[in-house]
Structures are given as C-alpha cells and as structure tokens.
Design a protein around this motif. Structure first.
Motif, mmCIF file in Angstrom:
data_model
loop_
_atom_site.group_PDB
_atom_site.id
_atom_site.type_symbol
_atom_site.label_atom_id
_atom_site.label_comp_id
_atom_site.label_asym_id
_atom_site.label_seq_id
_atom_site.Cartn_x
_atom_site.Cartn_y
_atom_site.Cartn_z
ATOM 1 N N LEU A 36 102.011 70.304 122.637
ATOM 2 C CA LEU A 36 103.331 70.881 122.355
ATOM 3 C C LEU A 36 104.413 69.818 122.512
ATOM 4 O O LEU A 36 105.318 69.703 121.673
ATOM 5 C CB LEU A 36 103.607 72.068 123.284
ATOM 6 C CG LEU A 36 104.987 72.694 123.187
ATOM 7 C CD1 LEU A 36 105.265 73.215 121.778
ATOM 8 C CD2 LEU A 36 105.142 73.795 124.227
ATOM 9 N N LEU A 40 106.864 68.545 119.505
ATOM 10 C CA LEU A 40 108.313 68.690 119.580
ATOM 11 C C LEU A 40 109.036 67.349 119.443
ATOM 12 O O LEU A 40 110.039 67.255 118.728
ATOM 13 C CB LEU A 40 108.716 69.362 120.892
ATOM 14 C CG LEU A 40 108.388 70.848 120.989
ATOM 15 C CD1 LEU A 40 108.632 71.352 122.395
ATOM 16 C CD2 LEU A 40 109.196 71.645 119.986
ATOM 17 N N ARG A 79 107.597 77.080 122.679
ATOM 18 C CA ARG A 79 108.116 76.207 121.624
ATOM 19 C C ARG A 79 109.428 76.768 121.078
ATOM 20 O O ARG A 79 110.391 76.035 120.869
ATOM 21 C CB ARG A 79 107.065 76.096 120.521
ATOM 22 C CG ARG A 79 107.478 75.261 119.341
ATOM 23 C CD ARG A 79 106.424 75.334 118.243
ATOM 24 N NE ARG A 79 106.581 74.298 117.279
ATOM 25 C CZ ARG A 79 107.548 74.231 116.367
ATOM 26 N NH1 ARG A 79 108.454 75.163 116.317
ATOM 27 N NH2 ARG A 79 107.613 73.234 115.519
#
Length: 131
Positions: A36, A40, A79
């Motif tokens: 994640l 990002l 997220r």
C-alpha cells in the motif's frame, strides 16, 4: 596524475548521486502495508517538483509526505482515507491521474481539442495548396 583526478571525480559523483536519491526505509508489520505504501507514493505527485511522484522526489516536502503516509498506514488507515487526506490538504493536483469530473474536464479534454484543431488547420492548409 590526470587519471587519478578523473577517477576521484567519478567516485565523488557516484557517491553524491547515490546519496541524493536514497529513500527512507520504513518498517511495516506485513507485506500488504508495504505494498500500500509503495502504491501510494507512486500514485501521488510531489507538489514541489510537480513532475515527479513522491517516490521519485527528494524534496523535503516529499520526504515529509512519505513519512506521513507511513504513519497513517501504521495507524491502520485505509487507502481511501489517506488519499482523501492528501486531496483535502493539497487539492486534486496531488493526484497523477485526477478523476474525470466537471472541474477536471478541461484537463482531460484539452489534448483532444488541440489535436482536433491541429488536424483541422493541417487539412485546410493542404486543401489550400491543392487549389
């Protein structure tokens, strides 16, 4: 003597470039959190550099934002929560691919409009030369 000096300059340049592009290493509890984080920092734009992602930028703000993203992931934020925070704080400019909506329509359609105008002008130019 000259070769020694050239070699010294090369070593200095390599050391400088390696130092300037070093990314921080953050600990994660599992592979999903690390994935994640990587996702990002590659999807978000550095608002200082503008043409680099947070992963590519070494600007002080990019370093701070990578740290902030790590902290939010470690706090268990999703997220969507992290992306919402970033957009609220820095606007949609922080997104490399802003969503298609009325406020960003020109951003998405401008290349097509300019291409169409260019083709129209080219067609008229060619037609004018034939006549």
């Amino acid at each position: 003597m000259k070769q020694w000096l050239v070699g010294l300059v090369w070593v200095w340049c390599l050391g400088w470039s390696a130092q300037s592009f070093a990314l921080e290493v953050y600990p994660f509890q599992n592979a999903e959190q690390e994935a994640l984080y990587q996702e990002l920092i590659h999807e978000l734009r550095c608002v200082v550099c503008q043409n680099q992602s947070l992963a590519e930028s070494n600007a002080p703000l990019a370093v701070d934002l990578r740290q902030r993203i790590h902290e939010k992931i470690m706090l268990g934020q999703s997220r969507e929560q992290i992306m919402t925070f970033m957009v609220e704080r820095y606007g949609e400019f922080v997104l490399y691919q802003p969503p298609l909506k009325w406020s960003t329509g020109l951003l998405w359609l401008a290349p097509l409009v300019f291409l169409g105008l260019g083709l129209l002008m080219l067609g008229r130019l060619i037609r004018g030369k034939r006549e």
